[in-house]
Design an enzyme around this catalytic site. Structure first.
Site: not given
Ligand SMILES: O=C(O)c1cnc2c(S(=O)(=O)O)cccc2c1O
Length: 461
Positions: A117, A345
């Site tokens: 992340h 976000h």
């Molecule tokens: O910014 C991030 O690190 C991050 C991580 N995961 C995401 C997922 S999912 O992998 O959890 O399905 C789905 C949509 C957006 C995501 C996201 O913006």
């Protein structure tokens, strides 16, 4: 005015916190001036004459990313640190086939369900280097109409004699950054690790709060995740007498499984760390917890409409097992910053005063509300199990002029005129969910009763 002057102005004005939000398309210009940056502002020549860069993130659009650099920097060495495996790693690497200056480093993810992340830029200039820690993916849509957070370091000058121990700040920024990068155990990061040890980072005033996958024991247990934050708050945080009746606020864009009840992890473990203070926390007062997570209607009426929810991945299968959590929820509202319709976000955590004028600390991080990100204690609290890579920066008044508290506001007019008020991304007091009407946004169920901003309905799956 050229972009350069704007960036210079922005950079000088936003001192001392150097905490920015991303620019949002479609809101009044005044909300996008002094405290907002676009990725092009961060990468502009005004921040330094780039020699090489390293981009840590979760999602990448390589051709789009290269275009965000000024053209004279687009062929400088660019290292991409990601967590993709197998076919998706091959796909990512294929995206860069035309860019001979792009190299890759795959972060090890040996814990199931772990993700990379961390969102960080290492920017090497001819005159020194900068570190940027933020919350946006490296894809166009993450920089378009969302609320995202950015911390930009001062320019760290090169030292005459390289040293991994000299040139550190009172917040141990350099040591913590080197510890974090070393935890990848990746040979592709060796040069950047050496590079960092050659720089004087003594002007850094934030504390790094990072997470790396593993089962951390002994001293390592307090080096990562919520246990690091707890230790830092116990050492450098507010005195318990001041904050014992103050709430903790958590604001995030995704949520993991919290277990059967709030005692399991949320209040029994995680909140114990976030409510830590100097002078010990009296066990009697379990502090108030308030959470900020968008309602379905916040998303529906947002600038992006329902598609904003594509980046707010709360699944109904997780939600239905933890209805207790939703009693803590408040709406996303950011009238002061003109961002009520720019869905979050960003992920932020803070300890505000009951009158909403102060905070004892503020954290901006990639970490959502999940055990994977913050860690879960195991083996009678002797080890902290973390699944993902995360990084954030903690602002403590002690390191910003030795104060006890930060004045805070999300009001743009207030923030424009006074440089030592901490810029909050959302409004205080928080706005409750409307009883019997509001539901938390969930991304995997249909919404067909009311149209979104663009006149569309939402039919996932
Ligand atoms: O910014 C991030 O690190 C991050 C991580 N995961 C995401 C997922 S999912 O992998 O959890 O399905 C789905 C949509 C957006 C995501 C996201 O913006």
């Amino acid at each position: 005015t050229s972009r350069f002057h704007v960036v210079t102005k922005v950079y000088e004005l936003a001192q001392p916190f150097s905490f920015f939000l991303t620019k949002v398309a479609g809101i009044a210009d005044k909300y996008n001036s002094t405290l907002a940056l676009d990725i092009k502002d961060i990468l502009s020549a005004d921040m330094g004459n780039l020699v090489a860069s390293c981009q840590f993130n979760y999602m990448f659009d390589i051709p789009w990313l290269v275009q965000q650099y000024p053209k004279e920097f687009r062929s400088k060495p660019l290292l991409i640190v990601h967590g993709e495996q197998g076919p998706s790693k091959t796909t990512l690497e294929a995206e860069a086939i035309d860019y001979s200056n792009v190299r890759f480093c795959q972060a090890k993810l040996e814990m199931l369900f772990g993700t990379h992340h961390t969102k960080m830029m290492l920017l090497q200039y001819d005159t020194g280097m900068r570190v940027v820690i933020h919350t946006s993916n490296l894809i166009k849509q993450d920089w378009h109409q969302k609320t995202q957070g950015i911390w930009i370091s001062p320019l760290f000058p090169k030292m005459a004699k390289p040293s991994a121990t000299e040139g550190d700040s009172t917040t141990h920024f350099k040591r913590n950054l080197l510890e974090y990068l070393s935890a990848y155990k990746a040979y592709q990061l060796k040069d950047w690790i050496n590079n960092i040890s050659e720089h004087d980072m003594s002007t850094a005033r934030v504390v790094i709060i990072g997470s790396v996958p593993g089962r951390h024991t002994g001293d390592q247990m307090k080096s990562w995740g919520h246990m690091k934050l707890k230790r830092v708050l116990q050492q450098h945080g507010p005195s318990n007498g001041v904050v014992k009746n103050w709430p903790v606020i958590g604001q995030f864009s995704s949520i993991g499984s919290m277990g059967a009840n709030k005692e399991a992890w949320l209040c029994g473990e995680w909140l114990q760390s976030l409510s830590a203070a100097t002078g010990g926390t009296t066990l009697s007062s379990v502090p108030l917890l308030k959470l900020v997570f968008p309602t379905k209607d916040n998303v529906r009426c947002s600038l992006e409409g329902f598609p904003a929810g594509g980046s707010i991945p709360y699944s109904i299968n997780v939600a239905k097992k933890q209805m207790f959590l939703h009693d803590f929820f408040h709406q996303w509202r950011s009238e002061g910053q003109g961002r009520s319709r720019a869905m979050p976000h960003i992920k932020t955590y803070l300890r505000p005063s009951p009158d909403n004028q102060k905070t004892a600390w503020f954290l901006v991080t990639s970490a959502n509300l999940s055990k994977a990100a913050w860690g879960a204690l195991e083996k009678k609290g002797t080890q902290l199990m973390i699944r993902s890579y995360e990084i954030g920066v903690l602002f403590l008044p002690k390191f910003f002029g030795g104060k006890d508290l930060f004045d805070v506001s999300s009001n743009f007019e207030m923030l424009k005129s006074s440089t030592d008020v901490f810029p909050l991304p959302f409004d205080l007091p928080l706005t409750d969910y409307i009883k019997g009407k509001d539901r938390p946004w969930m991304w995997d169920i249909p919404y067909m009763d009311l149209p979104d901003t663009n006149g569309n309905i939402w039919c996932p799956g």
